[in-house]
Structures are given as C-alpha cells and as structure tokens.
Enzyme design. Structure first.
Site, mmCIF file in Angstrom:
data_model
loop_
_atom_site.group_PDB
_atom_site.id
_atom_site.type_symbol
_atom_site.label_atom_id
_atom_site.label_comp_id
_atom_site.label_asym_id
_atom_site.label_seq_id
_atom_site.Cartn_x
_atom_site.Cartn_y
_atom_site.Cartn_z
ATOM 1 N N ASP A 3 48.235 62.536 -13.066
ATOM 2 C CA ASP A 3 49.413 61.666 -13.154
ATOM 3 C C ASP A 3 49.128 60.583 -14.189
ATOM 4 O O ASP A 3 48.089 59.914 -14.103
ATOM 5 C CB ASP A 3 49.704 60.988 -11.809
ATOM 6 C CG ASP A 3 50.122 61.960 -10.713
ATOM 7 O OD1 ASP A 3 49.858 63.169 -10.847
ATOM 8 O OD2 ASP A 3 50.697 61.498 -9.701
ATOM 9 N N LYS B 112 57.808 61.604 -12.348
ATOM 10 C CA LYS B 112 57.502 60.868 -11.113
ATOM 11 C C LYS B 112 58.120 59.468 -11.209
ATOM 12 O O LYS B 112 58.159 58.879 -12.288
ATOM 13 C CB LYS B 112 55.972 60.801 -10.969
ATOM 14 C CG LYS B 112 55.429 59.932 -9.844
ATOM 15 C CD LYS B 112 53.906 60.028 -9.825
ATOM 16 C CE LYS B 112 53.272 58.949 -8.950
ATOM 17 N NZ LYS B 112 51.805 58.987 -8.993
ATOM 18 N N LYS C 197 58.503 64.094 -8.450
ATOM 19 C CA LYS C 197 57.660 63.410 -7.467
ATOM 20 C C LYS C 197 58.188 62.006 -7.213
ATOM 21 O O LYS C 197 58.378 61.226 -8.144
ATOM 22 C CB LYS C 197 56.209 63.340 -7.969
ATOM 23 C CG LYS C 197 55.252 62.615 -6.997
ATOM 24 C CD LYS C 197 53.822 62.664 -7.500
ATOM 25 C CE LYS C 197 52.881 61.815 -6.640
ATOM 26 N NZ LYS C 197 51.483 61.845 -7.157
#
Length: 309
Positions: free
Chosen positions: A155, A218, A254
């Site tokens: 990430d 995300k 996400k």
C-alpha cells in the site's frame, strides 16, 4: 538555442497534461458533493439490510486487512500479533482467514517468515507512509526492500500535495515506479480522500491512480480526519466501474481509516456490491483495513464473545 529547448520542455509538459485530461474525459466528472451524499445515503439505506446475513459476515471477515501501524510497533509486538493469528486459525479452521496482516515495511520479514495461515498475505505500507513526503527514489527503494523481505502486497500513498497542484504527470510516474518495484505484487494506492475534500478531486485521483498502474485504490491512511467515508467509496467505485466497462479490467477497492462497527463494514460492502457486483467480492477485490473491526466480525461469524486478535 536555449529558448528552443525551453519550448520543447513546455511542449512535453502540455502533452503529458493532455494525456491525463484525455483519461479524465473518459469518465463522468460532473459531480456535485451534495448529490453524492444523497446518493450514498439512499443506496445504503435501501440495500444494506439485505446484506446483513451470516454469509456476508464471513465475506467481510475474509476482506479484513488486520493492521498495526503504531509508533510503538516493535518486532516483538508484530510477532505477537502474527502468533495470535496463527493460534486462532489453527484452532478454528471453520472461520474465514483475514486477507492480510498489514505492517510497516521493516516488519515484512517477520510477518512473512512467521505467518502460518495459508490464505493470509503479508502486506506493507510503503513510500513514506502516511505523508508520502520524501524523494521518489526513497519510496522506490523502501518498496523494493519490503518486497525482497517477503511483502506480498504493498500500500502506498498518492503524493496529495503534488496532485492538488495539478502535476498529474509526477504523481502518475511515481505510482508507475512503485508498481515496478512491487515486482508483480498487487499495489494499492491510498488517495487520502479526506485531504482531497471534493468528489471531483477524488474521482480524478481515482482515475489517475488506476491509469498509472494501481491494482487497488484505497480511501485513507487512517492518520488524518476525515478518514474513510461512504461518499468517497461511492465515487471511487464509480471510477472503477467506468474503467471496467471501458477495458474489462477489474481494479480493487479498499476502505480504511475509522472503520469501527460492523455497520460501517456493511455500508462499504453494500456500495461495492451495488455498484461493482458480486464478482469483486468473490475475486478478493474488496478489502477493509482495520485493527478494531476484526474481533467484532469474528464474534458475528462465530456467535461467541471472543477477541482473538
């Protein structure tokens, strides 16, 4: 002579900006924040109750990225978390395993070497998380080191200041370099939607990240307020949907930051199911980054008052 090269430079910049404007033009950019708020309120209110089922609770638990990103994290504390996960799933193979354990890059090796749960991956936050404020080279090296140490997913954070300044090329190039450093592993790009503020900015950042090579987009780092919001999720999922309709490529989503309750998780699940469809759930393209929610979901799945994590 000097002037001529300067013109070339401008020409290159204009071409790069044109590239991103063309990408944006393929997506619906007529967004109004008030309408997004109303749309998401109605979507969740009308649909979430039908997803409040035992099967969905299992799917939500399987979507969890069990996260520890504290200033006090140590090799001992991270190992203890992994051992709790190992112990629980050894005793309870009937419970769906969490998707990942997500840690700072220097703990990638501990997680990858000590994790014994087959369907749970070692994940790191990389690229000067959470601010993304360092040299691009540092971000790339940090990512490569984490992958070398066994990180199976990465990430990273969009360079938000650079994006808000309109320098889309620099943002996209950085994401592409980080994607290359991942060496085939999934890259999730955190948009830090609370700092982007408007639905239009969130949509543009979603499109930019996807075109630059993100495998997932995300919501947030969880380190600023507001963190994840259903409004941001709706806009991001619409970008993913439009991209899929144009290319046939599925990008993951996400939600992370501020997920406290099972109802929070259910709201995000509802948005994903209604806009993207069940395929996203089945293919593991829906994730929830949280440290608090996992125990609550385990309790819902098992019907027992336990806190394994």
């Amino acid at each position: 002579m000097h002037d001529h090269s300067h013109e070339n430079c401008h020409c290159h910049e204009d071409h790069a900006q044109d590239k991103y404007q063309q990408a944006f033009a393929k997506h619906d950019m007529h967004l109004h924040d008030e309408l997004v708020t109303e749309q998401v309120r109605r979507l969740v209110a009308e649909n979430s109750s039908k997803y409040d089922t035992p099967e969905v609770m299992r799917q939500l638990l399987a979507a969890v990225e069990l996260t520890t990103l504290k200033v006090t994290d140590s090799e001992e504390s991270v190992l203890a978390l992994v051992e709790r996960v190992n112990k629980f799933y050894a005793e309870r193979p009937d419970v769906p395993p969490v998707a990942t354990i997500c840690v700072y890059p220097r703990f990638a090796k501990i997680v990858s070497q000590s994790l014994e749960v087959e369907d749970t991956a070692a994940c790191v936050v990389s690229g000067a998380f959470p601010s993304s404020q360092t040299f691009a080279e540092v971000k790339t090296v940090e990512t490569a080191l984490a992958v070398h140490d066994g990180a199976e997913e990465v990430d990273c954070v969009l360079s938000v200041g650079t994006f808000l300044n309109g320098d889309y090329e620099t943002c996209a190039d950085e994401i592409s370099e980080l994607k290359a450093a991942c060496d085939g592993r999934p890259l999730k790009v955190i948009l830090e939607t609370g700092a982007l503020q408007t639905a239009l900015n969130i949509k543009k950042a979603s499109v930019l990240a996807i075109y630059a090579g993100a495998d997932f987009i995300k919501t947030s780092t969880g380190k600023i307020t507001p963190a994840a919001t259903p409004e941001a999720a709706l806009v991001m999922c619409q970008a993913i949907r439009e991209y899929y309709d144009q290319t046939g490529v599925r990008i993951g989503f996400k939600a992370a930051g501020g997920l406290q309750t099972v109802d929070d998780a259910l709201a995000y699940y509802t948005i994903v199911r209604e806009i993207l469809g069940e395929e996203w759930i089945k293919e593991g393209l829906f994730r929830l980054g949280t440290s608090r929610l996992a125990n609550l979901l385990v309790q819902r799945v098992t019907g027992e008052d336990i806190k394994p994590f």
